[in-house]
Design a protein around this motif. Structure first.
Motif, short mmCIF file in Angstrom:
data_model
loop_
_atom_site.label_atom_id
_atom_site.label_comp_id
_atom_site.label_asym_id
_atom_site.label_seq_id
_atom_site.Cartn_x
_atom_site.Cartn_y
_atom_site.Cartn_z
N SER A 40 0.83 -1.21 0.00
CA SER A 40 0.00 0.00 0.00
C SER A 40 0.86 1.26 0.00
O SER A 40 0.51 2.25 -0.65
N GLN A 41 1.98 1.23 0.71
CA GLN A 41 2.90 2.37 0.68
C GLN A 41 3.44 2.57 -0.73
O GLN A 41 3.49 3.70 -1.22
N ILE A 42 3.86 1.51 -1.36
CA ILE A 42 4.42 1.59 -2.71
C ILE A 42 3.39 2.18 -3.68
O ILE A 42 3.72 3.03 -4.51
N ASN A 43 2.14 1.75 -3.55
CA ASN A 43 1.08 2.20 -4.46
C ASN A 43 0.47 3.54 -4.08
O ASN A 43 -0.37 4.06 -4.81
N GLY A 44 0.87 4.08 -2.95
CA GLY A 44 0.35 5.39 -2.53
C GLY A 44 -1.14 5.35 -2.20
O GLY A 44 -1.85 6.32 -2.45
N CYS A 45 -1.60 4.25 -1.66
CA CYS A 45 -3.03 4.10 -1.32
C CYS A 45 -3.24 4.52 0.14
O CYS A 45 -3.06 3.73 1.06
N VAL A 122 0.51 -15.33 1.69
CA VAL A 122 1.29 -14.10 1.47
C VAL A 122 1.04 -13.59 0.05
O VAL A 122 0.78 -12.39 -0.16
N ILE A 123 1.09 -14.48 -0.93
CA ILE A 123 0.87 -14.07 -2.32
C ILE A 123 -0.54 -13.54 -2.53
O ILE A 123 -0.75 -12.51 -3.20
N LEU A 124 -1.54 -14.22 -1.96
CA LEU A 124 -2.91 -13.73 -2.08
C LEU A 124 -3.09 -12.39 -1.39
O LEU A 124 -3.81 -11.52 -1.89
N MET A 125 -2.43 -12.19 -0.24
CA MET A 125 -2.52 -10.90 0.44
C MET A 125 -1.91 -9.80 -0.41
O MET A 125 -2.46 -8.71 -0.52
N ILE A 126 -0.79 -10.09 -1.05
CA ILE A 126 -0.17 -9.10 -1.95
C ILE A 126 -1.13 -8.78 -3.09
O ILE A 126 -1.36 -7.61 -3.42
N GLY A 127 -1.71 -9.80 -3.69
CA GLY A 127 -2.64 -9.59 -4.80
C GLY A 127 -3.87 -8.81 -4.40
O GLY A 127 -4.28 -7.87 -5.10
N LEU A 128 -4.49 -9.15 -3.28
CA LEU A 128 -5.68 -8.43 -2.82
C LEU A 128 -5.34 -6.99 -2.45
O LEU A 128 -6.12 -6.08 -2.71
N THR A 129 -4.19 -6.82 -1.83
CA THR A 129 -3.78 -5.45 -1.48
C THR A 129 -3.63 -4.62 -2.73
O THR A 129 -4.12 -3.49 -2.80
N ASN A 130 -2.98 -5.17 -3.75
CA ASN A 130 -2.82 -4.43 -5.00
C ASN A 130 -4.17 -4.16 -5.65
O ASN A 130 -4.39 -3.08 -6.21
N LEU A 131 -5.11 -5.10 -5.57
CA LEU A 131 -6.46 -4.88 -6.08
C LEU A 131 -7.10 -3.69 -5.36
O LEU A 131 -7.58 -2.75 -6.01
N PHE A 132 -7.10 -3.73 -4.04
CA PHE A 132 -7.73 -2.63 -3.30
C PHE A 132 -6.99 -1.31 -3.48
O PHE A 132 -7.61 -0.25 -3.53
N ASN A 133 -5.66 -1.36 -3.59
CA ASN A 133 -4.92 -0.13 -3.85
C ASN A 133 -5.38 0.52 -5.14
O ASN A 133 -5.59 1.72 -5.22
N ARG A 134 -5.58 -0.31 -6.16
CA ARG A 134 -6.01 0.22 -7.45
C ARG A 134 -7.45 0.71 -7.42
O ARG A 134 -7.78 1.75 -7.99
N LEU A 135 -8.32 -0.01 -6.74
CA LEU A 135 -9.71 0.44 -6.61
C LEU A 135 -9.78 1.76 -5.84
O LEU A 135 -10.48 2.69 -6.25
N ASN A 136 -9.07 1.83 -4.75
CA ASN A 136 -9.13 3.03 -3.90
C ASN A 136 -8.51 4.26 -4.56
O ASN A 136 -9.06 5.35 -4.46
N THR A 137 -7.38 4.07 -5.23
CA THR A 137 -6.76 5.24 -5.87
C THR A 137 -7.54 5.68 -7.09
O THR A 137 -7.66 6.87 -7.36
N THR A 138 -8.13 4.73 -7.82
CA THR A 138 -8.93 5.08 -9.01
C THR A 138 -10.18 5.86 -8.63
O THR A 138 -10.54 6.83 -9.30
N THR A 139 -10.82 5.45 -7.53
CA THR A 139 -12.06 6.11 -7.11
C THR A 139 -11.82 7.17 -6.03
O THR A 139 -12.76 7.71 -5.46
#
Length: 147
Positions: A40-45, A122-139
């Motif tokens: 989330s830090q990397i993605n700025g979410c 761990v991999i699923l948590m990374i994937g879900l985090t990236n999904l939510f990061n993209r949803l949150n930053t887009t909206t």
């Protein structure tokens, strides 16, 4: 706009099922929170950073360690397993920054510390985090929002 996962109830159900599977994996909850926070830090979410810190504190994480997640490589507060998970989170999150993405070295370091179920979590948590990061930053979801 409201977060799309909240608009489409079946999406929320699917995401909740993935979180349930992650929780049943045996992976350490504090470690999963660190992975979530770093991606989330990397993605700025900002909502995920805010919520991730709150969740990590509820799971027993310390302020001192949370303040050092962004600079984990230079900190002596993280275990080798946590370092392997954080490095995997960075590699899997920064897909465009590195043509080799998750190198054999990164993968092997993580695989040395986690069994298949834990590594899957761990991999699923990374994937879900990236999904939510993209949803949150887009909206443009605001920091401080809870989920």
């Amino acid at each position: 706009m409201t977060n799309p996962a909240m608009v489409l109830p079946d999406a929320t159900k699917g995401i909740q099922n993935i979180y349930k599977a992650i929780g049943q994996s045996g992976a350490d909850g504090k470690l999963l929170e660190l992975v979530h926070l770093r991606a989330s830090q990397i993605n700025g979410c900002s909502p995920c950073v805010f919520g991730g810190i709150k969740s990590a504190l509820k799971n027993g994480e310390t302020d001192e360690r949370l303040h050092q997640v962004a600079a984990w490589r230079d900190s002596d507060l993280f275990t080798d397993a946590e370092r392997a998970a954080l490095e995997l989170a960075e590699a899997a999150t920064r897909l465009a920054d590195n043509p080799t993405v998750v190198t054999d070295e990164i993968w092997n370091a993580a695989a040395d510390h986690f069994d298949e179920k834990e590594l899957s979590a761990v991999i699923l948590m990374i994937g879900l985090t990236n999904l939510f990061n993209r949803l949150n930053t887009t909206t443009r979801q605001p920091a401080g929002a809870t989920w």
